[in-house]
Design an enzyme around this catalytic site. Structure first.
Site, mmCIF file in Angstrom:
data_model
loop_
_atom_site.group_PDB
_atom_site.id
_atom_site.type_symbol
_atom_site.label_atom_id
_atom_site.label_comp_id
_atom_site.label_asym_id
_atom_site.label_seq_id
_atom_site.Cartn_x
_atom_site.Cartn_y
_atom_site.Cartn_z
ATOM 1 N N LYS A 1 0.820 -1.221 0.000
ATOM 2 C CA LYS A 1 0.000 0.000 0.000
ATOM 3 C C LYS A 1 0.849 1.264 0.000
ATOM 4 O O LYS A 1 1.941 1.279 0.544
ATOM 5 C CB LYS A 1 -0.809 0.032 1.308
ATOM 6 C CG LYS A 1 -2.151 -0.615 1.248
ATOM 7 C CD LYS A 1 -2.601 -0.945 2.660
ATOM 8 C CE LYS A 1 -3.126 0.273 3.398
ATOM 9 N NZ LYS A 1 -4.459 0.686 2.947
ATOM 10 N N ASN B 1 -11.913 4.850 -7.455
ATOM 11 C CA ASN B 1 -11.612 4.899 -6.027
ATOM 12 C C ASN B 1 -11.058 6.259 -5.657
ATOM 13 O O ASN B 1 -10.441 6.950 -6.460
ATOM 14 C CB ASN B 1 -10.671 3.762 -5.624
ATOM 15 C CG ASN B 1 -9.212 4.177 -5.630
ATOM 16 O OD1 ASN B 1 -8.713 4.764 -4.662
ATOM 17 N ND2 ASN B 1 -8.532 3.909 -6.737
ATOM 18 N N ASN C 1 5.255 6.971 -6.022
ATOM 19 C CA ASN C 1 3.974 7.365 -6.617
ATOM 20 C C ASN C 1 3.988 8.880 -6.813
ATOM 21 O O ASN C 1 3.797 9.630 -5.863
ATOM 22 C CB ASN C 1 2.841 6.928 -5.680
ATOM 23 C CG ASN C 1 1.494 7.449 -6.114
ATOM 24 O OD1 ASN C 1 1.341 7.979 -7.215
ATOM 25 N ND2 ASN C 1 0.507 7.298 -5.239
ATOM 26 N N CYS D 1 0.729 12.069 -6.611
ATOM 27 C CA CYS D 1 0.217 12.777 -5.432
ATOM 28 C C CYS D 1 0.260 14.286 -5.648
ATOM 29 O O CYS D 1 1.189 14.806 -6.269
ATOM 30 C CB CYS D 1 1.061 12.468 -4.200
ATOM 31 S SG CYS D 1 1.334 10.741 -3.935
ATOM 32 N N LYS E 1 6.440 5.507 -10.551
ATOM 33 C CA LYS E 1 5.130 5.173 -11.118
ATOM 34 C C LYS E 1 4.485 6.414 -11.728
ATOM 35 O O LYS E 1 4.262 7.420 -11.042
ATOM 36 C CB LYS E 1 4.232 4.598 -10.022
ATOM 37 C CG LYS E 1 2.895 4.144 -10.536
ATOM 38 C CD LYS E 1 2.210 3.313 -9.503
ATOM 39 C CE LYS E 1 0.892 2.793 -9.986
ATOM 40 N NZ LYS E 1 0.213 2.065 -8.898
ATOM 41 N N ILE F 1 0.253 2.205 -15.766
ATOM 42 C CA ILE F 1 -0.219 3.519 -15.381
ATOM 43 C C ILE F 1 -0.837 3.499 -13.975
ATOM 44 O O ILE F 1 -1.296 2.454 -13.514
ATOM 45 C CB ILE F 1 -1.288 4.038 -16.379
ATOM 46 C CG1 ILE F 1 -2.496 3.121 -16.429
ATOM 47 C CG2 ILE F 1 -0.702 4.307 -17.731
ATOM 48 C CD1 ILE F 1 -3.675 3.651 -17.265
ATOM 49 N N ASN F 2 -0.845 4.675 -13.373
ATOM 50 C CA ASN F 2 -1.672 4.873 -12.185
ATOM 51 C C ASN F 2 -3.114 5.089 -12.692
ATOM 52 O O ASN F 2 -3.384 4.965 -13.883
ATOM 53 C CB ASN F 2 -1.152 6.086 -11.391
ATOM 54 C CG ASN F 2 -1.416 5.910 -9.900
ATOM 55 O OD1 ASN F 2 -2.501 5.476 -9.515
ATOM 56 N ND2 ASN F 2 -0.444 6.243 -9.079
ATOM 57 N N THR F 3 -4.032 5.414 -11.817
ATOM 58 C CA THR F 3 -5.438 5.524 -12.241
ATOM 59 C C THR F 3 -5.685 6.787 -13.064
ATOM 60 O O THR F 3 -4.984 7.791 -12.932
ATOM 61 C CB THR F 3 -6.372 5.538 -11.010
ATOM 62 O OG1 THR F 3 -5.929 6.567 -10.128
ATOM 63 C CG2 THR F 3 -6.354 4.210 -10.290
ATOM 64 N N GLY G 1 -5.589 -2.457 -15.971
ATOM 65 C CA GLY G 1 -6.630 -3.271 -16.594
ATOM 66 C C GLY G 1 -6.221 -4.674 -16.957
ATOM 67 O O GLY G 1 -6.912 -5.325 -17.748
HETATM 68 C C1 LIG Z 1 -8.364 0.790 -4.225
HETATM 69 C C2 LIG Z 1 -7.115 1.231 -4.940
HETATM 70 C C3 LIG Z 1 -6.073 1.787 -4.219
HETATM 71 C C4 LIG Z 1 -4.895 2.215 -4.851
HETATM 72 N N1 LIG Z 1 -3.857 2.741 -4.113
HETATM 73 C C5 LIG Z 1 -2.705 3.104 -4.732
HETATM 74 C C6 LIG Z 1 -1.603 3.601 -3.983
HETATM 75 O O1 LIG Z 1 -1.630 3.692 -2.753
HETATM 76 N N2 LIG Z 1 -0.468 3.981 -4.662
HETATM 77 C C7 LIG Z 1 -0.376 3.871 -6.034
HETATM 78 O O2 LIG Z 1 0.673 4.220 -6.599
HETATM 79 N N3 LIG Z 1 -1.408 3.370 -6.762
HETATM 80 C C8 LIG Z 1 -2.557 3.001 -6.146
HETATM 81 N N4 LIG Z 1 -3.600 2.488 -6.895
HETATM 82 C C9 LIG Z 1 -3.450 2.351 -8.362
HETATM 83 C C10 LIG Z 1 -3.087 0.908 -8.745
HETATM 84 O O3 LIG Z 1 -1.905 0.478 -8.125
HETATM 85 C C11 LIG Z 1 -2.977 0.775 -10.274
HETATM 86 O O4 LIG Z 1 -1.983 1.673 -10.745
HETATM 87 C C12 LIG Z 1 -4.278 1.093 -11.009
HETATM 88 O O5 LIG Z 1 -5.376 0.607 -10.287
HETATM 89 C C13 LIG Z 1 -4.295 0.525 -12.435
HETATM 90 O O6 LIG Z 1 -4.138 -0.883 -12.451
HETATM 91 P P1 LIG Z 1 -5.393 -1.922 -12.466
HETATM 92 O O7 LIG Z 1 -6.308 -1.461 -13.565
HETATM 93 O O8 LIG Z 1 -4.789 -3.257 -12.673
HETATM 94 O O9 LIG Z 1 -6.055 -1.792 -11.130
HETATM 95 C C14 LIG Z 1 -4.780 2.068 -6.265
HETATM 96 C C15 LIG Z 1 -5.846 1.502 -6.996
HETATM 97 C C16 LIG Z 1 -6.994 1.081 -6.363
HETATM 98 C C17 LIG Z 1 -8.094 0.461 -7.187
#
Ligand SMILES: Cc1cc2nc3c(=O)[nH]c(=O)nc-3n(C[C@H](O)[C@H](O)[C@H](O)COP(=O)(O)O)c2cc1C
Length: 286
Positions: A28, A52, A110, A113, A148, A174-176, A227
């Site tokens: 996390k 999220n 990350n 932020c 990231k 990617i991040n979100t 994804g």
């Molecule tokens: C509930 C949740 C919490 C996340 N927390 C973090 C985080 O603390 N730090 C970070 O760099 N990315 C965080 N992410 C982003 C994921 O690590 C990831 O980059 C993103 O969800 C895309 O991948 P996925 O489509 O496989 O989920 C979070 C994503 C979700 C869904």
């Protein structure tokens, strides 16, 4: 590997899978100080994905060192800490503390932020902002530094090059993606924060495009995510140029998905008579 924020500290999944079978666990998001996270509701399901707005809820790096690290340090895989911050100083201090932990071979920075000292704009959305934070952490952190990247930018390849110049050993992306959900009956946003981060199958085509662009632009290894729901998706990221992949949202649907993807990649290699997974990295024929 598992994506930060979607796999807890790893132990939560030990009843479902043999953690030794995965390449690494990115824990996390960890910050210098305790963070409460955002008010509820902070999750919303969307077609083929989720939004999220957890807001980096965690108890801070000192709590991690004293209470979490002793429990996870002997897991037989690579434990990587995702480091988040609100200004450059807090990133550097957190990285320095993690640097002292023998069983953590790498951090993932990350940079999505918000920078509280610069009006809340995310570090990772300008080349200068990204360079400055990575450059500062690079001086303080001696082990493997993964950065990231945020997809909420005009040219992710430019940001990746800036981060490479600043001394990153690898980039993950990617991040979100910034998104929003509305409850029309109530005329209200679904999330307390109004906007949130989109992840899951819906983001895969964007993530794949960005991984392909970044892999062509930098010399350092690229870690692909966004994804990935099955082994076929994982192979697509490897073909696009990723040297490794992470799985995030899919863990919420199937807690055993990581090992299934490992097995599925091997199955793909056997079916195509390929000796090593390294042979398919960047092997896309355009
Ligand atoms: C509930 C949740 C919490 C996340 N927390 C973090 C985080 O603390 N730090 C970070 O760099 N990315 C965080 N992410 C982003 C994921 O690590 C990831 O980059 C993103 O969800 C895309 O991948 P996925 O489509 O496989 O989920 C979070 C994503 C979700 C869904």
């Amino acid at each position: 590997m598992t994506a930060s924020g979607t796999f807890g500290y790893g132990l939560e999944f030990a009843d479902f899978i043999d953690l030794k079978q995965i390449g690494g666990i990115i824990v996390k998001g960890t910050t210098l100080n305790h963070r409460e996270g955002n008010p509820y509701p902070r999750m919303a399901e969307t077609p083929s994905g989720m939004l999220n707005a957890v807001g980096l809820q965690n108890k801070g790096v000192d709590y991690f060192v004293e209470n979490i690290y002793p429990k996870i340090k002997d897991i037989q895989t690579n434990i990587i800490v995702n480091v988040s911050g609100s200004d450059i100083d807090s990133y550097v201090k957190t990285a320095e503390i993690i640097n002292e932990l023998d069983c953590i071979p790498a951090i993932e920075l990350n940079i999505s932020c918000p920078n509280v000292k610069q009006g809340g704009m995310a570090f990772g959305v300008t080349t200068q902002g990204a360079y400055d934070v990575v450059n500062a952490v690079r001086k303080a952190y001696k082990k493997t530094l993964i950065v990231k990247l945020s997809p909420n930018v005009t040219s992710i390849a430019d940001i990746a090059c800036a981060v490479e110049d600043a001394g990153a050993d690898s980039v993950s992306l990617i991040n979100t993606l910034l998104g929003m959900a509305i409850d029309a009956e109530r005329r209200k946003p679904v999330l307390s924060t109004i906007t949130g981060g989109l992840s899951g199958a819906a983001v895969k085509p964007i993530a794949l495009r960005m991984v392909w662009q970044v892999a062509k632009a930098v010399k350092i290894p690229v870690i692909g995510l966004g994804g990935i729901m099955n082994a076929r998706d994982a192979v697509e990221f490897l073909l696009a140029g990723a040297s490794a992949i992470q799985i995030g949202t899919a863990n919420f649907i199937d807690p055993t998905i990581t090992v299934k993807v490992v097995e599925g990649i091997n199955d793909y290699l056997e079916r195509h008579h390929i000796d090593s997974v390294t042979d398919i990295i960047g092997a896309l024929e355009c």
